[in-house]
Motif scaffolding. Structure first.
Motif, PDB file in Angstrom:
ATOM      1  N   ILE A   1       0.354  -1.029   0.264  1.00  0.00           N
ATOM      2  CA  ILE A   1      -0.022  -0.136  -0.062  1.00  0.00           C
ATOM      3  C   ILE A   1       1.069   1.492   0.035  1.00  0.00           C
ATOM      4  O   ILE A   1       1.923   1.421   0.862  1.00  0.00           O
ATOM      5  CB  ILE A   1      -0.938  -0.481   1.267  1.00  0.00           C
ATOM      6  CG1 ILE A   1      -1.753  -1.124   1.552  1.00  0.00           C
ATOM      7  CG2 ILE A   1      -2.199   1.486   1.363  1.00  0.00           C
ATOM      8  CD1 ILE A   1      -2.773  -1.753   2.648  1.00  0.00           C
ATOM      9  N   ASN A   2       0.629   2.298  -1.060  1.00  0.00           N
ATOM     10  CA  ASN A   2       1.441   3.715  -1.167  1.00  0.00           C
ATOM     11  C   ASN A   2       0.875   4.729  -0.963  1.00  0.00           C
ATOM     12  O   ASN A   2      -0.246   4.856  -1.188  1.00  0.00           O
ATOM     13  CB  ASN A   2       1.826   3.670  -2.700  1.00  0.00           C
ATOM     14  CG  ASN A   2       3.308   3.850  -2.210  1.00  0.00           C
ATOM     15  OD1 ASN A   2       4.011   4.718  -1.384  1.00  0.00           O
ATOM     16  ND2 ASN A   2       3.834   3.539  -3.241  1.00  0.00           N
TER      17      ASN A   2
ATOM     18  N   ARG B   1      -5.010   0.750  10.914  1.00  0.00           N
ATOM     19  CA  ARG B   1      -6.744   0.716  10.908  1.00  0.00           C
ATOM     20  C   ARG B   1      -6.696   0.172   9.376  1.00  0.00           C
ATOM     21  O   ARG B   1      -7.146  -1.159   8.793  1.00  0.00           O
ATOM     22  CB  ARG B   1      -7.249   1.811  11.216  1.00  0.00           C
ATOM     23  CG  ARG B   1      -8.562   1.199  10.890  1.00  0.00           C
ATOM     24  CD  ARG B   1      -9.480   0.165  11.288  1.00  0.00           C
ATOM     25  NE  ARG B   1     -10.879  -0.014  11.087  1.00  0.00           N
ATOM     26  CZ  ARG B   1     -11.515  -0.701  11.114  1.00  0.00           C
ATOM     27  NH1 ARG B   1     -11.016  -2.350  11.338  1.00  0.00           N
ATOM     28  NH2 ARG B   1     -12.268  -1.332  11.171  1.00  0.00           N
ATOM     29  N   ILE B   2      -5.833   1.061   8.386  1.00  0.00           N
ATOM     30  CA  ILE B   2      -5.879   0.353   6.927  1.00  0.00           C
ATOM     31  C   ILE B   2      -5.396  -0.763   6.795  1.00  0.00           C
ATOM     32  O   ILE B   2      -5.829  -2.061   6.008  1.00  0.00           O
ATOM     33  CB  ILE B   2      -4.844   1.329   6.466  1.00  0.00           C
ATOM     34  CG1 ILE B   2      -5.606   2.818   5.853  1.00  0.00           C
ATOM     35  CG2 ILE B   2      -4.728   0.375   4.683  1.00  0.00           C
ATOM     36  CD1 ILE B   2      -5.131   3.862   5.387  1.00  0.00           C
ATOM     37  N   ALA B   3      -3.907  -1.243   7.705  1.00  0.00           N
ATOM     38  CA  ALA B   3      -3.766  -2.608   7.842  1.00  0.00           C
ATOM     39  C   ALA B   3      -4.456  -4.468   8.271  1.00  0.00           C
ATOM     40  O   ALA B   3      -4.880  -4.862   7.607  1.00  0.00           O
ATOM     41  CB  ALA B   3      -2.407  -2.975   8.761  1.00  0.00           C
TER      42      ALA B   3
ATOM     43  N   PHE C   1       6.365  -3.103   7.709  1.00  0.00           N
ATOM     44  CA  PHE C   1       5.840  -4.527   7.455  1.00  0.00           C
ATOM     45  C   PHE C   1       5.090  -5.474   8.917  1.00  0.00           C
ATOM     46  O   PHE C   1       4.944  -5.090   9.710  1.00  0.00           O
ATOM     47  CB  PHE C   1       6.811  -5.401   7.352  1.00  0.00           C
ATOM     48  CG  PHE C   1       8.166  -5.464   6.254  1.00  0.00           C
ATOM     49  CD1 PHE C   1       7.977  -6.609   5.203  1.00  0.00           C
ATOM     50  CD2 PHE C   1       9.146  -4.874   6.872  1.00  0.00           C
ATOM     51  CE1 PHE C   1       8.503  -5.735   4.514  1.00  0.00           C
ATOM     52  CE2 PHE C   1       9.882  -4.477   5.464  1.00  0.00           C
ATOM     53  CZ  PHE C   1       9.898  -5.191   4.682  1.00  0.00           C
ATOM     54  N   TYR C   2       3.736  -5.881   8.466  1.00  0.00           N
ATOM     55  CA  TYR C   2       2.721  -5.848   9.057  1.00  0.00           C
ATOM     56  C   TYR C   2       2.713  -8.128   8.339  1.00  0.00           C
ATOM     57  O   TYR C   2       2.633  -8.341   7.760  1.00  0.00           O
ATOM     58  CB  TYR C   2       1.346  -5.895   8.763  1.00  0.00           C
ATOM     59  CG  TYR C   2       1.251  -4.218   9.094  1.00  0.00           C
ATOM     60  CD1 TYR C   2       1.059  -3.839  10.099  1.00  0.00           C
ATOM     61  CD2 TYR C   2       1.659  -2.744   7.938  1.00  0.00           C
ATOM     62  CE1 TYR C   2       0.611  -2.809  10.711  1.00  0.00           C
ATOM     63  CE2 TYR C   2       1.481  -2.132   8.702  1.00  0.00           C
ATOM     64  CZ  TYR C   2       0.782  -1.491   9.636  1.00  0.00           C
ATOM     65  OH  TYR C   2       0.798  -0.631   9.820  1.00  0.00           O
TER      66      TYR C   2
ATOM     67  N   VAL D   1     -10.122 -15.149  10.447  1.00  0.00           N
ATOM     68  CA  VAL D   1     -10.182 -14.947  11.704  1.00  0.00           C
ATOM     69  C   VAL D   1      -8.656 -14.448  11.724  1.00  0.00           C
ATOM     70  O   VAL D   1      -7.355 -15.616  11.369  1.00  0.00           O
ATOM     71  CB  VAL D   1     -10.828 -14.697  12.615  1.00  0.00           C
ATOM     72  CG1 VAL D   1     -12.433 -14.964  12.752  1.00  0.00           C
ATOM     73  CG2 VAL D   1     -10.633 -16.222  12.961  1.00  0.00           C
ATOM     74  N   ILE D   2      -8.488 -13.226  12.609  1.00  0.00           N
ATOM     75  CA  ILE D   2      -6.907 -13.617  12.993  1.00  0.00           C
ATOM     76  C   ILE D   2      -6.614 -13.678  13.480  1.00  0.00           C
ATOM     77  O   ILE D   2      -7.427 -14.328  15.157  1.00  0.00           O
ATOM     78  CB  ILE D   2      -6.741 -11.891  12.713  1.00  0.00           C
ATOM     79  CG1 ILE D   2      -6.890 -11.039  12.007  1.00  0.00           C
ATOM     80  CG2 ILE D   2      -5.592 -11.597  12.869  1.00  0.00           C
ATOM     81  CD1 ILE D   2      -5.716 -11.398  11.171  1.00  0.00           C
ATOM     82  N   ASP D   3      -5.646 -14.827  13.781  1.00  0.00           N
ATOM     83  CA  ASP D   3      -5.012 -15.277  15.142  1.00  0.00           C
ATOM     84  C   ASP D   3      -4.443 -14.991  15.945  1.00  0.00           C
ATOM     85  O   ASP D   3      -3.217 -15.307  15.361  1.00  0.00           O
ATOM     86  CB  ASP D   3      -4.956 -17.250  14.774  1.00  0.00           C
ATOM     87  CG  ASP D   3      -4.285 -18.115  14.993  1.00  0.00           C
ATOM     88  OD1 ASP D   3      -4.366 -18.084  16.502  1.00  0.00           O
ATOM     89  OD2 ASP D   3      -3.982 -19.197  15.004  1.00  0.00           O
ATOM     90  N   GLY D   4      -4.729 -14.177  17.271  1.00  0.00           N
ATOM     91  CA  GLY D   4      -4.303 -13.517  17.711  1.00  0.00           C
ATOM     92  C   GLY D   4      -3.737 -12.278  17.112  1.00  0.00           C
ATOM     93  O   GLY D   4      -5.427 -11.279  17.462  1.00  0.00           O
ATOM     94  N   LYS D   5      -3.318 -11.901  16.949  1.00  0.00           N
ATOM     95  CA  LYS D   5      -3.051  -9.931  16.939  1.00  0.00           C
ATOM     96  C   LYS D   5      -2.102  -9.932  15.518  1.00  0.00           C
ATOM     97  O   LYS D   5      -1.546 -10.752  15.172  1.00  0.00           O
ATOM     98  CB  LYS D   5      -2.901  -9.539  17.721  1.00  0.00           C
ATOM     99  CG  LYS D   5      -1.309  -9.512  18.362  1.00  0.00           C
ATOM    100  CD  LYS D   5      -0.727  -8.275  19.894  1.00  0.00           C
ATOM    101  CE  LYS D   5      -0.824  -6.567  18.887  1.00  0.00           C
ATOM    102  NZ  LYS D   5      -0.092  -5.482  20.495  1.00  0.00           N
ATOM    103  N   ILE D   6      -2.625  -8.854  14.880  1.00  0.00           N
ATOM    104  CA  ILE D   6      -1.352  -8.019  14.099  1.00  0.00           C
ATOM    105  C   ILE D   6      -0.577  -7.682  14.161  1.00  0.00           C
ATOM    106  O   ILE D   6      -0.115  -6.997  15.052  1.00  0.00           O
ATOM    107  CB  ILE D   6      -2.399  -7.562  13.053  1.00  0.00           C
ATOM    108  CG1 ILE D   6      -3.678  -7.805  12.579  1.00  0.00           C
ATOM    109  CG2 ILE D   6      -1.735  -6.196  12.050  1.00  0.00           C
ATOM    110  CD1 ILE D   6      -4.827  -7.361  11.968  1.00  0.00           C
TER     111      ILE D   6
END
Length: 262
Positions: free
Chosen positions: A77-78, A100-102, A125-126, A141-146
């Motif tokens: 994402i630029n 939030r975008i990520a 990096f995410y 679903v996200i496993d844990g957190k980003i």
């Protein structure tokens, strides 16, 4: 110009080079007006850079009762130059909105994602592991957190950042299966975050680093909340109590940092 394409040594047959229209994300992710505004104001371009599949990288699919890792995507994402404001080294006024975008993008695309967000010559990096939703098998679903790295200036990489970039080169990722492949990247982010927090190499397991780093992140949020209350409080006694709480949390954080340095 997409920076990630210049620093990763990825086979040519993995290149996608396709722009993802913001409108497509709006509709598929069912964004509210606030999130749409963040996308419109801050994002210049969303680009699908690479697609790693069984056919183009000869990595096996990984499927169990919770996960389906059949391929891995790399999305960049630029950000719009004029709408993002740098306030310190590696810190932007809009960092919460950028995170939030990520969060939205990583939940919107139903595959494990190597996500980079770019501002001029800086990258962040995410990463997050995913699993199938028990309520809706068509969703993840996200496993844990980003998790994310700090902002990295590619013209002035530290030794820790250089080590991270080396670890995530294509040839250094585990190709046993796609879970192992993605987990190599995930662990590199965890190790990087631990090293940045400790100020040097951390000789702990990835799980220990992750646990300590997440506890530090929670403390940071609590400290931030208390410091905001302090700035808004006029009563001296209340301010004193809040300062004592903040000091206690900072001591807890320091103990955790020392654990990383063992």
């Amino acid at each position: 110009m997409v920076l990630i394409e210049d620093i990763l040594e990825v086979p040519n047959n993995c290149i996608v080079d396709a722009v993802i229209p913001k409108k497509e994300v709006f509709e598929a992710a069912n964004l509210n007006s606030k999130d749409k505004r963040i996308f419109t104001d801050l994002i210049k371009q969303i680009k699908w850079c690479y697609n790693f599949t069984e056919d183009n990288v000869r990595v096996d699919k990984f499927i169990d009762e919770e996960r389906r890792y059949e391929e891995v995507e790399l999305i960049n994402i630029n950000l719009k130059y004029d709408n993002v404001h740098k306030i310190d080294i590696g810190k932007f006024k809009e960092d919460d909105k950028i995170d939030r975008i990520a969060d939205i993008v990583m939940r919107f695309i139903p595959y494990p994602i190597i996500l980079t967000i770019q501002y001029e010559n800086e990258l962040k990096f995410y990463t997050a592991h995913i699993r199938e939703s028990k309520a809706d098998f068509d969703k993840i679903v996200i496993d844990g957190k980003i998790l994310s790295t700090n902002w990295m200036n590619l013209d002035k990489l530290s030794d820790i950042e250089e080590d991270f970039i080396t670890k995530i080169q294509f040839d250094n990722l585990d190709r046993t299966d796609f879970y192992s492949f993605y987990n190599s990247y995930f662990e590199a982010v965890v190790q990087h975050d631990g090293a940045m927090t400790a100020g040097g190499t951390v000789n702990l397991s990835v799980e220990e680093i992750k646990r300590i780093y997440e506890e530090i992140s929670i403390l940071d949020l609590k400290i931030k909340e208390i410091e905001k209350k302090i700035s808004q409080e006029d009563n001296f006694n209340v301010k004193m109590e809040l300062n004592i709480k903040a000091h206690s949390l900072k001591q807890e954080k320091e103990k955790l940092i020392n654990e990383l340095k063992r």
